[in-house]
Scaffold this motif. Structure first.
Motif, PDB file in Angstrom:
ATOM      1  N   ALA A 181     -32.886  37.546 -25.057  1.00 38.60           N
ATOM      2  CA  ALA A 181     -32.556  38.960 -25.245  1.00 38.60           C
ATOM      3  C   ALA A 181     -32.381  39.164 -26.745  1.00 38.60           C
ATOM      4  CB  ALA A 181     -31.280  39.314 -24.495  1.00 38.60           C
ATOM      5  N   VAL A 182     -33.319  39.868 -27.357  1.00 41.08           N
ATOM      6  CA  VAL A 182     -33.266  40.123 -28.802  1.00 41.08           C
ATOM      7  C   VAL A 182     -32.318  41.301 -29.023  1.00 41.08           C
ATOM      8  CG1 VAL A 182     -34.628  40.744 -30.850  1.00 41.08           C
ATOM      9  CG2 VAL A 182     -35.605  39.238 -29.100  1.00 41.08           C
ATOM     10  N   THR A 183     -31.218  41.047 -29.756  1.00 39.39           N
ATOM     11  CA  THR A 183     -30.176  42.080 -29.866  1.00 39.39           C
ATOM     12  C   THR A 183     -30.227  42.847 -31.186  1.00 39.39           C
ATOM     13  OG1 THR A 183     -28.572  40.539 -30.813  1.00 39.39           O
ATOM     14  CG2 THR A 183     -28.616  40.723 -28.412  1.00 39.39           C
ATOM     15  N   THR A 184     -31.045  42.404 -32.124  1.00 35.52           N
ATOM     16  CA  THR A 184     -31.245  43.125 -33.384  1.00 35.52           C
ATOM     17  C   THR A 184     -32.483  42.539 -34.041  1.00 35.52           C
ATOM     18  OG1 THR A 184     -30.402  43.458 -35.630  1.00 35.52           O
ATOM     19  CG2 THR A 184     -29.636  41.506 -34.513  1.00 35.52           C
ATOM     20  N   GLU A 185     -33.148  43.306 -34.866  1.00 30.42           N
ATOM     21  CA  GLU A 185     -34.328  42.767 -35.564  1.00 30.42           C
ATOM     22  C   GLU A 185     -33.934  42.220 -36.940  1.00 30.42           C
ATOM     23  OE1 GLU A 185     -37.026  42.322 -33.993  1.00 30.42           O
ATOM     24  OE2 GLU A 185     -37.007  43.767 -32.347  1.00 30.42           O
ATOM     25  N   GLY A 186     -32.647  42.321 -37.281  1.00 33.27           N
ATOM     26  CA  GLY A 186     -32.196  41.861 -38.597  1.00 33.27           C
ATOM     27  C   GLY A 186     -32.099  40.342 -38.688  1.00 33.27           C
ATOM     28  N   LYS A 187     -31.981  39.821 -39.905  1.00 29.51           N
ATOM     29  CA  LYS A 187     -31.853  38.372 -40.115  1.00 29.51           C
ATOM     30  C   LYS A 187     -30.393  37.958 -40.035  1.00 29.51           C
ATOM     31  CE  LYS A 187     -34.802  35.770 -42.208  1.00 29.51           C
ATOM     32  NZ  LYS A 187     -35.320  34.879 -43.202  1.00 29.51           N
ATOM     33  N   LYS A 188     -30.137  36.676 -39.671  1.00 29.81           N
ATOM     34  CA  LYS A 188     -28.745  36.224 -39.559  1.00 29.81           C
ATOM     35  C   LYS A 188     -28.101  36.053 -40.935  1.00 29.81           C
ATOM     36  CE  LYS A 188     -30.007  31.367 -39.129  1.00 29.81           C
ATOM     37  NZ  LYS A 188     -30.342  30.342 -38.163  1.00 29.81           N
ATOM     38  N   ALA A 189     -26.774  36.169 -40.978  1.00 30.63           N
ATOM     39  CA  ALA A 189     -26.061  36.158 -42.251  1.00 30.63           C
ATOM     40  C   ALA A 189     -25.894  34.756 -42.844  1.00 30.63           C
ATOM     41  CB  ALA A 189     -24.702  36.802 -42.068  1.00 30.63           C
ATOM     42  N   VAL A 190     -25.426  33.824 -42.065  1.00 38.81           N
ATOM     43  CA  VAL A 190     -25.152  32.476 -42.578  1.00 38.81           C
ATOM     44  C   VAL A 190     -26.009  31.465 -41.817  1.00 38.81           C
ATOM     45  CG1 VAL A 190     -23.354  30.731 -42.971  1.00 38.81           C
ATOM     46  CG2 VAL A 190     -22.758  33.161 -43.021  1.00 38.81           C
ATOM     47  N   GLY A 191     -26.817  30.705 -42.532  1.00 40.96           N
ATOM     48  CA  GLY A 191     -27.696  29.713 -41.909  1.00 40.96           C
ATOM     49  C   GLY A 191     -26.899  28.598 -41.229  1.00 40.96           C
ATOM     50  N   GLY A 253     -14.149  33.020 -41.173  1.00 41.48           N
ATOM     51  CA  GLY A 253     -14.694  32.822 -39.823  1.00 41.48           C
ATOM     52  C   GLY A 253     -16.150  33.223 -39.708  1.00 41.48           C
ATOM     53  N   LEU A 254     -16.886  32.439 -38.916  1.00 43.03           N
ATOM     54  CA  LEU A 254     -18.317  32.722 -38.722  1.00 43.03           C
ATOM     55  C   LEU A 254     -18.484  33.553 -37.465  1.00 43.03           C
ATOM     56  CD1 LEU A 254     -19.279  29.123 -39.620  1.00 43.03           C
ATOM     57  CD2 LEU A 254     -20.343  31.092 -40.726  1.00 43.03           C
ATOM     58  N   LEU A 255     -18.962  34.751 -37.647  1.00 43.04           N
ATOM     59  CA  LEU A 255     -19.163  35.678 -36.523  1.00 43.04           C
ATOM     60  C   LEU A 255     -20.650  35.923 -36.371  1.00 43.04           C
ATOM     61  CD1 LEU A 255     -16.645  38.666 -36.693  1.00 43.04           C
ATOM     62  CD2 LEU A 255     -17.013  37.071 -34.807  1.00 43.04           C
ATOM     63  N   TYR A 256     -21.280  35.143 -35.516  1.00 42.26           N
ATOM     64  CA  TYR A 256     -22.731  35.285 -35.364  1.00 42.26           C
ATOM     65  C   TYR A 256     -23.101  36.417 -34.401  1.00 42.26           C
ATOM     66  CZ  TYR A 256     -23.532  31.005 -37.977  1.00 42.26           C
ATOM     67  OH  TYR A 256     -23.595  30.062 -38.967  1.00 42.26           O
ATOM     68  N   PHE A 280     -26.027  31.725 -19.934  1.00 42.37           N
ATOM     69  CA  PHE A 280     -26.415  32.040 -21.310  1.00 42.37           C
ATOM     70  C   PHE A 280     -26.180  30.888 -22.281  1.00 42.37           C
ATOM     71  CE2 PHE A 280     -22.004  33.725 -20.828  1.00 42.37           C
ATOM     72  CZ  PHE A 280     -21.359  32.969 -21.793  1.00 42.37           C
ATOM     73  N   THR A 281     -26.901  30.944 -23.388  1.00 44.86           N
ATOM     74  CA  THR A 281     -26.590  30.113 -24.549  1.00 44.86           C
ATOM     75  C   THR A 281     -26.896  30.956 -25.802  1.00 44.86           C
ATOM     76  OG1 THR A 281     -26.892  27.991 -25.659  1.00 44.86           O
ATOM     77  CG2 THR A 281     -28.865  28.939 -24.666  1.00 44.86           C
ATOM     78  N   ILE A 282     -26.207  30.630 -26.901  1.00 39.34           N
ATOM     79  CA  ILE A 282     -26.366  31.408 -28.147  1.00 39.34           C
ATOM     80  C   ILE A 282     -26.399  30.421 -29.312  1.00 39.34           C
ATOM     81  CG2 ILE A 282     -25.512  33.440 -29.418  1.00 39.34           C
ATOM     82  CD1 ILE A 282     -23.239  33.414 -27.154  1.00 39.34           C
ATOM     83  N   ASP A 283     -27.345  30.611 -30.216  1.00 41.04           N
ATOM     84  CA  ASP A 283     -27.419  29.752 -31.404  1.00 41.04           C
ATOM     85  C   ASP A 283     -26.727  30.438 -32.580  1.00 41.04           C
ATOM     86  OD1 ASP A 283     -28.778  27.383 -30.419  1.00 41.04           O
ATOM     87  OD2 ASP A 283     -30.318  28.823 -29.855  1.00 41.04           O
ATOM     88  N   ALA A 284     -27.046  30.028 -33.790  1.00 39.08           N
ATOM     89  CA  ALA A 284     -26.371  30.595 -34.958  1.00 39.08           C
ATOM     90  C   ALA A 284     -26.970  31.950 -35.309  1.00 39.08           C
ATOM     91  CB  ALA A 284     -26.473  29.627 -36.127  1.00 39.08           C
ATOM     92  N   GLY A 285     -26.848  32.885 -34.383  1.00 45.03           N
ATOM     93  CA  GLY A 285     -27.403  34.214 -34.542  1.00 45.03           C
ATOM     94  C   GLY A 285     -26.925  35.078 -33.387  1.00 45.03           C
ATOM     95  N   PRO A 286     -27.320  36.342 -33.353  1.00 46.67           N
ATOM     96  CA  PRO A 286     -26.779  37.276 -32.357  1.00 46.67           C
ATOM     97  C   PRO A 286     -27.555  37.367 -31.042  1.00 46.67           C
ATOM     98  CG  PRO A 286     -28.059  38.473 -33.974  1.00 46.67           C
ATOM     99  CD  PRO A 286     -28.133  37.026 -34.366  1.00 46.67           C
ATOM    100  N   HIS A 287     -28.667  36.634 -30.932  1.00 41.84           N
ATOM    101  CA  HIS A 287     -29.490  36.776 -29.732  1.00 41.84           C
ATOM    102  C   HIS A 287     -28.970  35.877 -28.612  1.00 41.84           C
ATOM    103  CE1 HIS A 287     -31.996  38.780 -32.587  1.00 41.84           C
ATOM    104  NE2 HIS A 287     -32.040  37.676 -33.308  1.00 41.84           N
ATOM    105  N   VAL A 288     -29.274  36.270 -27.378  1.00 47.61           N
ATOM    106  CA  VAL A 288     -28.792  35.489 -26.239  1.00 47.61           C
ATOM    107  C   VAL A 288     -30.002  34.931 -25.488  1.00 47.61           C
ATOM    108  CG1 VAL A 288     -27.373  35.534 -24.156  1.00 47.61           C
ATOM    109  CG2 VAL A 288     -26.822  37.064 -26.069  1.00 47.61           C
ATOM    110  N   LYS A 289     -29.920  33.657 -25.121  1.00 53.15           N
ATOM    111  CA  LYS A 289     -30.989  33.036 -24.348  1.00 53.15           C
ATOM    112  C   LYS A 289     -30.437  32.752 -22.959  1.00 53.15           C
ATOM    113  CE  LYS A 289     -32.099  32.009 -28.775  1.00 53.15           C
ATOM    114  NZ  LYS A 289     -31.377  31.562 -29.965  1.00 53.15           N
TER     115      LYS A 289
END
Ligand code: DP6
Length: 332
Positions: A181-191, A253-256, A280-289
């Motif tokens: 589920a793509v929740t934004t088209e923007g890039k993530k803040a912290v790698g 704090g890291l808020l992905y 669900f699972t979530i990586d270092a970004g806002p999208h949900v798999k």
């Protein structure tokens, strides 16, 4: 001498997350991880040796690129090189046939494809396990994309410098689906690299993560081997939530996540309450798999697409490992 190698590799999604490195260098993961390599999306990479170059050149999706991406490419080529004498410089062209902002880490497939293409171009004769170990040293999750299906990357141990990923089961072992589920088209803040270093240095929950991740991994590994989704799913969610909770407690704090991320998590839980096995699972970004059975996939896609703010969904299934597409000899 072979001068050109073309390879493709697929992204992978971790069901048991890698987050944190061992303190003794070599990019050794602090916890074991387990991923699914995904079919349908690929990075295509060509490595061409060019004696006329004084340094490596990189083009990403058709654009000349320098800085950290080029440094990492040079690092990877240096590691793959086995021949005597200096390594010939190379022209590297890489493109993804999937959108980079889709929440599917493109670095995993990129370094896996680069390792295989470089091995052919440099005629280095390395094994897949060696290439996995070398890719892992540049970006740990990429070590897993050398293999297809369900793949394990063990935690690093002191005194053991080499650590390749290991295939656990082939892609056809279990016909699961992952719906992104793509929740934004923007890039993530912290790698990821920076995020996990900050977590290790500042999160008071980090030790708890290190202690808790191995038993979660064991449950995930066993449930994958037994094809037991009811046992796998809750452990997959726990791995992701434990990773994010630990990262959120870092300083700063890291808020992905964004608001839509959280809405999707609740939608997945509602699906489950109504009888559909979705996790669900979530990586270092806002999208949900979202993990589910193939037969439930259409229902999951509809439910996710209905969540306000979800831009689009992408369906993926287990796929093969990195492979060489073409190797050509230099005529000169
Ligand atoms: C959240 O492999 O990108 O996707 O080794 O520093 O390059 P480096 O980190 P990277 O981290 C991936 C983190 C993750 C979880 C996972 O894929 O296991």
């Amino acid at each position: 001498m072979t001068s050109t190698g073309k390879a493709i590799a697929h992204p992978n999604i971790a069901l048991a997350k890698y987050w944190g490195k061992r303190p003794y260098g070599k990019n050794l993961p602090a916890v074991p991880s387990l991923s699914i390599t995904l079919a349908g999306m690929a990075t295509h990479t060509t490595v061409t040796l060019d004696d006329a170059l004084t340094e490596d050149a990189l083009s990403l999706d058709g654009e000349a690129t320098t800085g950290r991406p080029l440094t990492r490419v040079t690092e990877m080529l240096d590691r793959v090189h086995t021949g005597a004498g200096p390594r010939p410089r190379a022209r590297v062209a890489s493109h993804n046939d999937f959108p980079t902002a889709a929440g599917l880490a493109s670095s995993a497939s990129a370094f896996a494809a680069l390792a295989v293409a470089a091995n052919a171009a440099l005629d280095a004769g390395r094994t897949v396990a060696e290439l996995s170990d070398l890719a892992r040293q540049v970006s740990a999750s990429s070590g897993r994309s050398l293999f297809g299906g369900f793949v394990v990357l063990p935690a690093g141990e002191e005194g053991r410098a080499q650590l390749p990923a290991e295939p656990l089961a082939p892609a056809d072992h279990w016909d699961l689906r992952l719906v992104v589920a793509v929740t934004t088209e923007g890039k993530k803040a912290v790698g990821s690299t920076e995020g996990m270093i900050r977590t290790a240095e500042t999160s008071p929950l980090y030790q708890g993560w290190l202690d808790g991740a191995p038993p979660i991994f064991d449950t995930i590994r066993g449930a994958v081997l037994d094809r037991d989704l009811d046992r796998l799913g809750p452990a997959v969610e726990q791995s992701a939530l434990a990773m994010h909770a630990t990262a959120m407690a870092a300083d700063p704090g890291l808020l992905y996540w964004n608001g839509v991320t959280l809405e999707v998590l609740h939608a997945v839980r509602r699906l489950r309450a109504s009888g559909t096995a979705a996790y669900f699972t979530i990586d270092a970004g806002p999208h949900v798999k979202v993990l589910c059975r193939a037969s439930d996939c259409p229902k999951v896609v509809v439910a996710l697409a209905q969540v306000r703010g979800v831009q689009r969904t992408i369906e993926a299934r287990p796929g093969g490992g990195a492979r060489l597409v073409e190797a050509t000899e230099d005529a000169t």
